[in-house]
Design a protein around this motif. Structure first.
Motif: not given
Length: 217
Positions: A5-7, A9-17, A36-41, A46-48
């Motif tokens: 799910p999109a949320h 994916i965003v969580y994992r990307r910020i986690r890896d950052m 803006e950096a992740l080009e997402t909503g 916020r959830e991540a």
């Protein structure tokens, strides 16, 4: 990742950052900046952030700003205590369950760790080193302890990036070869010892980097 799910994916990307030091300890970022950096909503960001804050990987600073917590010597000692209590235990359990093909996978990952060290590629080192440990521990089947370890790594990962930046990659802790040899020989206790030594060396280097960061110049 594409099937998640999109949320997530965003969580994992910020986690890896956070995990691999793309966001440095003390660095403030905004929700909008991450959007803006992740080009997402804004909602998945916020959830991540909510999840990562609950895990201690991020902390709120107010005015929609968050940052990676700065590691103190006391916190490092706590993390070291917890890691030394859990990770060698997981390694020893895993050693009794792994097959030859599983050990070969670890060897391939360790080859990537060594290549990153030779090339001075800090990001690749951090990613492959994390992959080596989590792949090993996954064979223990201890899901609760494994999740705890991932939380501990989220706390210590950014500071390991500082160590790499300060000292380079050539003298980084790496007891992986000893662990793999012990795995091949069926010496589970020695696998645990190798992982313990690996953790101790890393903790000592982070402690040294923290001490130098606050020392008067």
């Amino acid at each position: 990742m594409d099937k998640l799910p999109a949320h997530e994916i965003v969580y994992r990307r910020i986690r890896d950052m956070v995990l691999f030091g793309e966001l440095a300890p003390g660095q403030a970022v905004t929700i909008q900046g991450l959007v803006e950096a992740l080009e997402t909503g804004i909602t998945p960001v916020r959830e991540a952030i909510r999840r990562l804050t609950a895990e201690g990987a991020l902390e709120f600073k107010g005015n929609r700003r968050v940052s990676v917590p700065e590691l103190t010597v006391a916190h490092l000692a706590e993390l070291g205590f917890a890691r030394l209590a859990i990770e060698p235990h997981l390694a020893q359990i895993a050693a009794s369950r792994m097959q030859v093909i599983d050990i070969e996978v670890l060897e391939q990952i360790d080859a990537q760790v060594n290549a990153a060290i030779r090339q001075g590629d800090v990001r690749a080192y951090l990613e492959q080193n994390y992959l080596f440990h989590t792949t090993l521990y996954a064979h223990s089947g201890a899901d609760i302890l494994g999740a705890m370890v991932q939380g501990l790594w989220l706390r210590v990962g950014p500071s390991l990036r500082i160590v790499c930046g300060r000292y380079g990659t050539q003298n980084l802790p790496d007891k992986h070869a000893e662990a793999i040899l012990a795995l091949r020989d069926g010496r589970a206790a020695d696998v645990a010892t190798a992982i313990r030594d690996d953790i101790v060396q890393g903790q000592e280097q982070i402690a040294q980097a923290l001490a130098e960061a606050v020392a008067p110049h």
